[in-house]
Design an enzyme around this catalytic site. Structure first.
Site, PDB file in Angstrom:
ATOM      1  N   GLU A 259     -10.213  -1.634  10.383  1.00  0.00           N
ATOM      2  CA  GLU A 259     -10.518  -2.917  11.009  1.00  0.00           C
ATOM      3  C   GLU A 259      -9.923  -4.070  10.185  1.00  0.00           C
ATOM      4  O   GLU A 259      -9.328  -5.000  10.726  1.00  0.00           O
ATOM      5  CB  GLU A 259     -12.039  -3.101  11.136  1.00  0.00           C
ATOM      6  CG  GLU A 259     -12.699  -2.155  12.151  1.00  0.00           C
ATOM      7  CD  GLU A 259     -12.765  -0.708  11.699  1.00  0.00           C
ATOM      8  OE1 GLU A 259     -12.892  -0.458  10.486  1.00  0.00           O
ATOM      9  OE2 GLU A 259     -12.660   0.194  12.556  1.00  0.00           O
TER      10      GLU A 259
ATOM     11  N   SER B 200     -13.585   6.687  -7.811  1.00  0.00           N
ATOM     12  CA  SER B 200     -13.154   8.047  -8.117  1.00  0.00           C
ATOM     13  C   SER B 200     -12.722   8.102  -9.575  1.00  0.00           C
ATOM     14  O   SER B 200     -12.326   7.085 -10.161  1.00  0.00           O
ATOM     15  CB  SER B 200     -12.024   8.495  -7.181  1.00  0.00           C
ATOM     16  OG  SER B 200     -10.981   7.580  -7.191  1.00  0.00           O
TER      17      SER B 200
ATOM     18  N   GLU C 139      -2.073  -0.322  -3.523  1.00  0.00           N
ATOM     19  CA  GLU C 139      -2.842   0.842  -3.110  1.00  0.00           C
ATOM     20  C   GLU C 139      -2.475   1.260  -1.702  1.00  0.00           C
ATOM     21  O   GLU C 139      -2.274   2.435  -1.415  1.00  0.00           O
ATOM     22  CB  GLU C 139      -4.344   0.545  -3.182  1.00  0.00           C
ATOM     23  CG  GLU C 139      -5.182   1.747  -2.756  1.00  0.00           C
ATOM     24  CD  GLU C 139      -6.658   1.430  -2.597  1.00  0.00           C
ATOM     25  OE1 GLU C 139      -6.978   0.249  -2.355  1.00  0.00           O
ATOM     26  OE2 GLU C 139      -7.477   2.351  -2.693  1.00  0.00           O
TER      27      GLU C 139
END
Lengths: 397, 373, 373, 397
Positions: A367, A151, A234
């Site tokens: 996951e 991004s 993050e």
């Protein structure tokens, strides 16, 4: 006075001094922000001289309140989220003094936007499989490869980049971490359109892009360690912003139920209130985690917040579309655009439903986060690995 | 309840599936379907013509003596499975199932015959979210018989030559046929552009009354059949998602291993397989009881709508998730199925609405809200 | 809503937890608790005496000036976490939390003081399933003030010396104290024998009115506090189940590998960890807002009851399942927690009832049943 | 006449003949059942001479209807479920002619009850890890070990037994399958109490129990193959009995809702009807599977039915207890008893809730069944195995 009160009094004094020398009403925004940085009031938990005062992170809230009350500008933190949330803590932890001095100030003021060049088409969950090659050429690295899910790449001046510097050692050992100049002619950015219709992310093609060795972050071969520190930050950033009650996806649904009685159905009430409870419990869990981490480092527990956040955002938006009925069949706009920031608010329910699907993929899939919790928190055995002890180049793919 | 009903596929049904599948494989590529989301609907008319005319699907449900192919809801269900598997942007459900079922109630077969032949395409003008028991006509006829009113989010209207409009009349609901050209049909940006909706405005539009006072029965029955059979479309969606995800994960490697070999993934796919097979049982039962006009068809339709709606959405959501980033891209077809699944879930009564209605039918009623202290 | 509330454990709370845990480790073995299910309640009186008197927990919630320890709901919550972790068969929740909270409304402190000292044990005589907003007294006073009526499935009555009976009176609900010996208290074979229920019959039983017309407020408040704090007991149950399952699966091998290393199992345990930590946030918030008499305590109690009820049941069910056969045996303590979790889920208003009531509090009301066509 | 009609006419004739020679009104039950077996009307899909006529299995339903209509006795199939569902098909598939002649007739008539000696404390999901040793001594095997989860052991005359005959080869290759005499003095049966309070199962201790080699089923070392055939039949039996609408756990809940309006709550309605739909869809799935398998063999698809059955039974009984409220807090009886058969009907909701927990463990855990579906139906890769290629005795445990 308690220590707490002393600290706050001192901060008040510093803020007042800044406001005196730089009246927000008459000072250029950038000038003000630079001065705020230099006064150590940018991020008080950073060291002195690097925009901070070496205080606990929590005090920044107080500073921000004082500044906001005085009408001071901010650095539009959402626009530069990757710089603030990922690049800055990594530079602080692993950068040289020169790197810290060069990069942190314009990063914080927003003069320089940052992006992240980690994921690749073949290295998603298995980030350590990155195949983008950086080959040393004297004091420079020559980089070739393809990155995805970037991004802000088209706005960015700098990128944090993970690349393979030694394919002959096992995969975790052969990577290094760089600061890449996005204006280099070897860097090409192409928009990557998503299921929402927008191209919020980009693909980045690196063709003989050149990076001076002085822009390496951490030791050669230490890229995995540095990248992990980035990702921990993050995940905390993604999962952690719980804010006030109903300031999340559930707020849209609650608002619809309250203001549009024609949408209310008794058969939907238990699901509505279940989701409300879950959203509020998630908010409290985030608050509890922040209380726990107030003085500490991000740990694997933050992965749980991100898991919950992703699941709930998806469940709530899915429920909302059903609640809206006919309106849920309509969509605002499929036209491809390149938004600057991701913002769920002010978007229609359909967009939010689709965009939320990415929450369990980006920044570590759900996951992978479950693996992390199982192995690092619960100390359960690791997965059998076929790729640990052989050279990267010999791993089947 | 019919306990002798055949829940398998007959040889005829399997042959029909193959011919539909062959045509869609040749003519309905994911790239062209994705283009529909950008307003490029080029694929649509030719594809529908091939299905409607060449394969003769337009009149599949219409008796031979009334101009159709004389097949049953079982065969229509198999067609819908394939249309779901390809996310095909054609008005089979809206014209050949729902509108045709409504027209079977018409006193005169002329319009039905043109729809059955594929010559003309029709659509019932209700919001696509309308549950069979929740018909609320918003159009009225004036003294001269001209129609006035607005109906939003209508499926199939864009492709229709003739609009079948439920009209609120004094003694119930009538069904009027209106030439598409006589109405204002405004395309809607839709969650599922492969079945793009439209808003229909009627401003003193001339119409022909095709079903008189029994129009509500006709439309409700048609919507119920739509709900019963959209379950098969949803099954097709779920099947594509399961198959595609399994294939992808068998090939995709991460950590030096096939991703499909990680146990947590395997277990989710096993559960999804079980759900998809269960959806098949539900969809087949709804189709078979509809075909037989079995008294259990009302229960079967609501059950199938409830179960298959959830199954398709779950399959599509798992498909996106288990593809990882690539499943979030515009280029990968996964999003077509997510959008179709989500829209189909809301269409024709959402699962909770279906279950509430089902409760009434099987004597498990919702109590009034006052029922605690 | 209080956004400065501390959701962590204070040092005082941690010290209290340790002393409770030490005592339970020494005196409350799984074998003895399992024996309770066969009617061997030998463990019960001594264990309760130690907790109530030696650790002074009986009057934990009662202000010092009224004869108690002057602690808050936060400390009581930590005690309940430990009692949950050991499935301890003691009447702390019923006497020291619920009955004591009701008695705080009494005009006279004498009874409260004997309960706070641990000298006597009390119980509020309502079915244990009663939600705070669903009090329906079934006992009435005759002209002479003697009580008549039957209350079934009462928790804590078997251990109680004094019964606190809500009595339906003309101008509301009164709370009467009845000596246990004056009532007929019949043990009930209970799902959770570690909190065995009893049916209470009053046949012209002499009682003392301890709270007059405000009895409903007193009892509802006490039940709400019970709901807020049983969440911490449920958290303790979930914690035991998670810890025990993780330890067992780290050791257990099948197919030559640690069962805890199979990814599907790991992911379920990771989810259970997240659920348990979330339950902790909910339970702490309920305890903290109750301690502060924060205006958000009503919302917090319902939220905690809803969330922690489901969390404990899920943890106990996963515990049994992931232990495999051994978890299904009488000898393994897993079943103690399953039964406690299931009973606690139903106690004091089940999760759906809690959410319905919560909807009223946060302006998300249940609409009347008529609200579709 | 169609073939179908011919077959039915022939069966009608055979049943009439049996009823003529053995009037149910005057014939001893056992005499009648033996005659039914000898007439090939016991299980028509078995071969002639072994109680059957070599016809498709579905025809048995017709025979049973005719016999029931005539008031004939049955063999109380639930009491001898393990014999009928597991031992009989295994003996038919792997037994010698002599074994078939000796065992099948009294098994079917119920004269001899069978039980199953497979699971061990250390071999649950990993059944191939069985450690019970069978050592050859001339024409006899001497068996030592411990088995668990044996229902009917205290009533049984015979057991099917899986034991290790060669610890020096990999685990799947070193087992053999036997028919064990439960009256042997080396066999001790102890009740194993469950969470319901009952002891429906047993532990069985084998101490120098002796088994003639003539009672081996299948070749030496072929025990795993034989056991797998047994288990496939078990799973079909467990998951397959869907019967009529509401003839399952959902029937109890539906009945409570209908007959006790005071239990109805609007907030419970969507969950009630969701479970009703799921139960009915499961029933239809079972019917569909039986239609598919009508002429074929049990396949891995049956595992899906057992998964669904276990999940639903647990969810429905859990919901029921909540719906019952106060009544859900009470239990019928914790006294230890040793029931002959498992029967959910006629038991209180609490018992059903607790007993249902075993449904996802017994006869293959839900986890193992998901592995089977993933690997055998979806063809996904098998789990990495640490125990495949080494001798059983060398596997860590």
């Amino acid at each position: 006075m308690t220590t707490e009160e002393t600290v706050r009094a001192d901060l008040k004094e510093r803020v007042d001094a800044l406001l005196t020398t730089h009246d927000p009403a008459t000072t250029d925004q950038l000038v003000f922000l630079r001065a705020q940085f230099d006064a150590g009031l940018a991020w008080v938990h950073f060291p002195e001289g690097l925009g901070g005062l070496g205080l606990p992170r929590a005090h920044q809230t107080y500073v921000n309140e004082l500044l906001a009350a005085a009408g001071a500008p901010d650095n539009d933190p959402r626009r530069i989220g990757i710089g603030l949330g990922m690049a800055a803590p990594t530079i602080l932890a692993f950068g040289t003094d020169e790197q810290k001095r060069r990069f942190l100030r314009p990063l914080w003021t927003g003069e320089e936007v940052w992006c992240q060049l980690f994921s690749e088409p073949g290295a998603g969950s298995d980030l350590a499989a990155v195949g983008t090659r950086a080959v040393r050429d004297g004091d420079t690295w020559v980089v070739n490869g393809q990155k995805v899910w970037t991004s802000s790449a088209h706005k960015a001046r700098w990128a944090i980049l993970l690349a393979r510097t030694d394919p002959d050692v096992p995969k975790h050992a052969g990577m290094s971490y760089f600061i890449c100049d996005m204006t280099d002619p070897g860097v090409e950015v192409r928009p990557l359109r998503q299921i929402t219709g927008e191209a919020e992310f980009n693909e980045v093609f690196l063709s003989d892009a050149r990076i001076p060795d002085a822009h390496r972050l951490g030791e050669e071969g230490e890229g995995w360690k540095v990248a992990n520190a980035t990702l921990m930050n993050e995940r905390v950033a993604i999962g952690g912003n719980a804010a006030q009650r109903e300031v999340s996806m559930i707020g849209f649904v609650a608002n619809a139920w309250r203001t549009r009685p024609e949408l209310r159905r008794p058969e939907a009430h238990d699901q509505l209130t279940s989701l409300w409870v879950e959203a509020e419990v998630a908010r409290l869990s985030g608050k509890r985690l922040r209380q726990k981490l107030a003085a500490g480092e991000p740990g694997p527990e933050g992965s749980g917040m991100k898991l919950t956040f992703a699941r709930l955002t998806q469940q709530i938006t899915g429920f909302e579309l059903q609640l809206l009925g006919e309106e849920g069949l309509r969509y605002a706009d499929w036209t491809m655009t390149r938004p600057d920031i991701v913002d769920f608010t002010g978007r229609d329910a359909g967009y939010r439903y689709l965009r939320a699907k990415g929450n369990s993929i980006e920044g570590g899939t759900s996951e992978i986060l479950r693996n992390i919790i199982a192995e690092r928190v619960l100390k359960l055995p690791a997965e059998p690995r076929a790729d640990k002890d052989i050279a990267w180049k010999d791993i089947p793919r | 309840m019919n306990d002798d009903v055949n829940l398998l596929y007959t040889d005829v049904e399997t042959a029909l599936r193959e011919s539909v599948s062959d045509l869609l494989t040749a003519r309905c590529s994911p790239e062209k379907v994705i283009a529909v989301f950008d307003g490029d609907r080029e694929i649509q008319p030719k594809l529908w013509r091939s299905l409607a005319l060449d394969l003769g699907l337009a009149g599949l449900l219409v008796p031979e003596e009334r101009g159709g192919a004389g097949a049953s809801a079982r065969e229509a269900a198999v067609v819908l499975e394939e249309l779901g598997r390809f996310a095909a942007p054609v008005p089979f459900l809206t014209s050949s199932v729902i509108a045709s079922a409504a027209l079977l109630h018409a006193g005169d077969d002329r319009l039905l015959a043109t729809v059955a032949s594929g010559e003309r395409t029709a659509a019932v003008v209700v919001p696509f979210s309308t549950a069979p028991n929740d018909l609320r006509p918003t159009v009225r006829a004036d003294g001269q018989g001209a129609l006035n009113g607005r109906v939003t989010s209508v499926a199939g209207a864009l492709e229709a030559d003739v609009l079948l409009v439920p009209v609120a009349a004094q003694d119930g609901v009538e069904l009027h046929a209106v030439e598409a050209g006589a109405a204002s049909v405004t395309p809607v940006v839709s969650m599922d552009m492969t079945r793009q909706l439209a808003d229909v405005d009627l401003d003193a539009a001339p119409g022909t009354r095709v079903v008189e006072a029994g129009g509500d029965t006709a439309v409700r029955g048609a919507l119920e059949l739509g709900a019963a059979l959209i379950a098969s479309e949803q099954l097709g969606v779920a099947q594509w998602c399961l198959d595609t995800t399994v294939s992808y994960l068998r090939e995709r490697t991460q950590f030096g291993r096939s991703v499909g070999g990680f146990q947590a993934i395997k277990h989710r796919l096993a559960d999804l397989y079980v759900t998809t097979e269960s959806a098949r049982a539900a969809a087949r039962y709804a189709a078979a009881t509809a075909a037989d006009e079995d008294s259990d068809r009302h229960v079967a339709a609501l059950m199938a709508k409830s179960y298959c709606s959830e199954a398709a959405v779950r399959a599509a959501e798992e498909c996106v998730q288990l593809h990882g980033g690539i499943g979030m891209t515009w280029e990968h077809p996964a999003h077509l199925y997510l959008k179709r699944a989500k829209a189909d879930q809301i269409a024709l009564g959402n699962p909770q609405a279906a279950r509430r209605q089902l409760g009434e039918l099987v004597d498990l009623p919702m109590p009034p809200a006052g029922s605690t202290a």
